[in-house]
Design a protein around this motif. Structure first.
Motif, mmCIF file in Angstrom:
data_model
loop_
_atom_site.group_PDB
_atom_site.id
_atom_site.type_symbol
_atom_site.label_atom_id
_atom_site.label_comp_id
_atom_site.label_asym_id
_atom_site.label_seq_id
_atom_site.Cartn_x
_atom_site.Cartn_y
_atom_site.Cartn_z
ATOM 1 N N MET A 35 -9.296 6.140 1.133
ATOM 2 C CA MET A 35 -7.846 6.114 1.114
ATOM 3 C C MET A 35 -7.313 4.698 1.308
ATOM 4 N N VAL A 36 -8.080 3.849 1.959
ATOM 5 C CA VAL A 36 -7.706 2.428 2.057
ATOM 6 C C VAL A 36 -7.663 1.830 0.664
ATOM 7 N N TRP A 37 -8.670 2.098 -0.148
ATOM 8 C CA TRP A 37 -8.675 1.642 -1.546
ATOM 9 C C TRP A 37 -7.467 2.192 -2.287
ATOM 10 N N TYR A 38 -7.204 3.479 -2.097
ATOM 11 C CA TYR A 38 -6.119 4.134 -2.830
ATOM 12 C C TYR A 38 -4.780 3.464 -2.537
ATOM 13 N N ARG A 39 -4.514 3.165 -1.258
ATOM 14 C CA ARG A 39 -3.247 2.539 -0.914
ATOM 15 C C ARG A 39 -3.147 1.123 -1.476
ATOM 16 N N LEU A 40 -4.225 0.370 -1.446
ATOM 17 C CA LEU A 40 -4.192 -1.000 -1.965
ATOM 18 C C LEU A 40 -4.074 -1.004 -3.488
ATOM 19 N N LEU A 41 -4.709 -0.058 -4.153
ATOM 20 C CA LEU A 41 -4.553 0.046 -5.604
ATOM 21 C C LEU A 41 -3.101 0.367 -5.962
ATOM 22 N N GLY A 42 -2.440 1.151 -5.114
ATOM 23 C CA GLY A 42 -1.040 1.457 -5.355
ATOM 24 C C GLY A 42 -0.163 0.222 -5.281
ATOM 25 N N ILE A 43 -0.548 -0.741 -4.447
ATOM 26 C CA ILE A 43 0.237 -1.969 -4.318
ATOM 27 C C ILE A 43 0.241 -2.756 -5.618
ATOM 28 N N ILE A 44 -0.905 -2.777 -6.310
ATOM 29 C CA ILE A 44 -0.977 -3.555 -7.552
ATOM 30 C C ILE A 44 -0.569 -2.720 -8.762
ATOM 31 N N GLY A 45 -0.027 -1.531 -8.499
ATOM 32 C CA GLY A 45 0.540 -0.729 -9.581
ATOM 33 C C GLY A 45 -0.414 0.218 -10.259
ATOM 34 N N GLU A 46 -1.556 0.512 -9.635
ATOM 35 C CA GLU A 46 -2.539 1.415 -10.231
ATOM 36 C C GLU A 46 -2.383 2.822 -9.653
ATOM 37 N N SER A 47 -2.043 3.790 -10.500
ATOM 38 C CA SER A 47 -1.905 5.181 -10.065
ATOM 39 C C SER A 47 -3.179 5.954 -10.392
ATOM 40 N N ASP A 66 -8.907 -6.250 -9.187
ATOM 41 C CA ASP A 66 -9.763 -5.248 -8.562
ATOM 42 C C ASP A 66 -10.703 -5.886 -7.537
ATOM 43 N N LEU A 67 -11.154 -7.116 -7.813
ATOM 44 C CA LEU A 67 -11.994 -7.809 -6.831
ATOM 45 C C LEU A 67 -11.196 -8.087 -5.563
ATOM 46 N N ALA A 68 -9.951 -8.537 -5.720
ATOM 47 C CA ALA A 68 -9.112 -8.781 -4.553
ATOM 48 C C ALA A 68 -8.867 -7.487 -3.785
ATOM 49 N N THR A 69 -8.697 -6.383 -4.501
ATOM 50 C CA THR A 69 -8.508 -5.085 -3.854
ATOM 51 C C THR A 69 -9.737 -4.685 -3.055
ATOM 52 N N VAL A 70 -10.926 -4.859 -3.658
ATOM 53 C CA VAL A 70 -12.174 -4.517 -2.968
ATOM 54 C C VAL A 70 -12.355 -5.379 -1.727
ATOM 55 N N VAL A 71 -12.117 -6.686 -1.856
ATOM 56 C CA VAL A 71 -12.275 -7.596 -0.715
ATOM 57 C C VAL A 71 -11.283 -7.239 0.388
ATOM 58 N N SER A 72 -10.028 -6.980 0.009
ATOM 59 C CA SER A 72 -9.011 -6.625 0.997
ATOM 60 C C SER A 72 -9.361 -5.318 1.693
ATOM 61 N N ALA A 73 -9.809 -4.322 0.912
ATOM 62 C CA ALA A 73 -10.172 -3.029 1.495
ATOM 63 C C ALA A 73 -11.372 -3.165 2.422
ATOM 64 N N ASP A 74 -12.357 -3.954 2.015
ATOM 65 C CA ASP A 74 -13.522 -4.174 2.876
ATOM 66 C C ASP A 74 -13.100 -4.816 4.191
ATOM 67 N N PHE A 75 -12.205 -5.795 4.096
ATOM 68 C CA PHE A 75 -11.732 -6.464 5.312
ATOM 69 C C PHE A 75 -11.045 -5.458 6.239
ATOM 70 N N LEU A 76 -10.146 -4.632 5.678
ATOM 71 C CA LEU A 76 -9.433 -3.662 6.504
ATOM 72 C C LEU A 76 -10.378 -2.622 7.090
ATOM 73 N N ASN A 77 -11.410 -2.238 6.337
ATOM 74 C CA ASN A 77 -12.370 -1.267 6.844
ATOM 75 C C ASN A 77 -13.288 -1.856 7.904
ATOM 76 N N TYR A 78 -13.378 -3.200 7.977
ATOM 77 C CA TYR A 78 -14.200 -3.839 8.999
ATOM 78 C C TYR A 78 -13.415 -4.186 10.256
ATOM 79 N N VAL A 79 -12.083 -4.257 10.148
ATOM 80 C CA VAL A 79 -11.261 -4.585 11.316
ATOM 81 C C VAL A 79 -11.529 -3.643 12.487
#
Length: 338
Positions: free
Chosen positions: A56-68, A114-127
């Motif tokens: 769901m972290v991925w899902y929310r970040l993908l929504g930010i860049i306009g991906e449904s 998508d790379l930025a999304t993956v990196v951002s999601a990984d960071f949030l999942n590691y926090v």
């Protein structure tokens, strides 16, 4: 690649055998054999819930860049990414570009986004490793009348946290340094790559690398400005991590013993150090660190702690590999690229 994977898992198997042998075969198997299967089954459920919330972290970040992208598809791609991370040595660090490529095949966005999304999601999942780990450490210090001698752990853990924080600060605020470093590294290997593939060498030309970095940082800036979605993603990440930790607590109950939640926070957070072992998913290393920390902070016997570590990894690691492998195969068969 297949040979390297086989060698990696063979090495991990040897490491696990040595760990159990050092503790004592009979003692570990006797401890594991006493597990209540009905309680232990709940650990698999908790680990599965963890992966849902992390996706769901991925899902929310993908929504930010306009991906449904549909939630179920995001979950399948996420589990495929976890499969890639867990079957390769240092996959937690090195698998990001490959996961971004898989994601880009099922979205309409650019690879850099998508790379930025993956990196951002990984960071949030590691926090949560740091937030829950801090809570666990405070619980441990306050709740213990006499701290055990953990040796270098008292120094290594703060240094590791500081090093990660420093790298992230440089990565975010010193983009010129990062750009020059990446351009320099790719420039150094371009000539070697050209011997294998001229097309690949062109893709890592200086101009192409600068353009990709610009798109990458542009997406990171976009993600950072949507505070509501990022806040929701942070909540999902922490809920997911809670369910990643919960199987340790459940496995202990299944074995007829008890580990306080605060100490479970701490041992799971510190088990991340096991991923430094150059084996798939940190196999052997994570079990060793987890068993050692459980023994040190709870006073349980090494045999019981080792049984908990191995049974926990069946839920958090091997179940994820099984689900991720199935999702990877289903994506390959379905052929739904955007």
């Amino acid at each position: 690649m297949d040979r390297r994977l086989l060698l990696g898992f063979a090495g991990a198997g040897i490491a696990l055998v040595l760990l159990v042998y050092a503790v004592g075969w009979d003692d570990v198997f006797d401890a594991a054999g006493d597990a209540s299967l009905s309680i232990y089954a709940l650990a698999f459920v908790a680990a599965g819930v963890c992966q849902v919330f992390r996706s769901m972290v991925w899902y929310r970040l993908l929504g930010i860049i306009g991906e449904s992208t549909p939630r179920l598809l995001v979950l399948r791609i996420f589990l495929t990414g976890m499969f890639l991370k867990y079957v390769t040595p240092y996959g937690q660090v090195a698998a990001g570009p490959g996961i971004a490529y898989v994601l880009s095949q099922y979205t309409n966005s650019e690879y850099e986004s998508d790379l930025a999304t993956v990196v951002s999601a990984d960071f949030l999942n590691y926090v949560p490793y740091y937030t829950f780990g801090t809570v666990g450490f405070v619980y441990f210090v306050v709740g213990q009348s006499r701290l055990p001698n953990l040796g270098l752990y008292y120094v290594a853990v703060p240094l590791l946290v500081a090093a990660v924080g420093g790298l992230l600060a440089v990565f975010w605020s010193r983009r010129g340094i990062v750009q020059r470093g990446v351009v320099g590294v790719t420039g150094g290997v371009r000539a070697l790559v050209a011997y294998v593939s001229t097309n690949l060498a062109e893709r890592i030309s200086e101009e192409a690398v600068r353009e990709r970095l610009a798109g990458f940082y542009e997406t990171l800036d976009l993600v950072s400005k949507d505070r509501r979605s990022v806040a929701a993603a942070v909540v999902y990440a922490h809920v997911g991590w809670f369910f990643l930790m919960l199987p340790v607590y459940i496995v202990a109950l299944a074995l007829g013993t008890h580990i306080p939640l605060g100490l479970a926070f701490l041992v799971v957070a510190l088990s991340k150090l096991g991923f430094l072992v150059p084996l798939p998913g940190g196999l052997g290393g994570v079990e060793f660190v987890l068993a050692g920390m459980i023994t040190l902070v709870t006073g349980l016997s090494p045999a019981t702690a080792t049984a908990i570590a191995i049974l926990y990894r069946l839920t958090a690691y091997w179940q994820t590999i099984a689900l991720g492998g199935l999702c990877s195969a289903s994506l390959s068969v379905s052929g739904q690229p955007a």
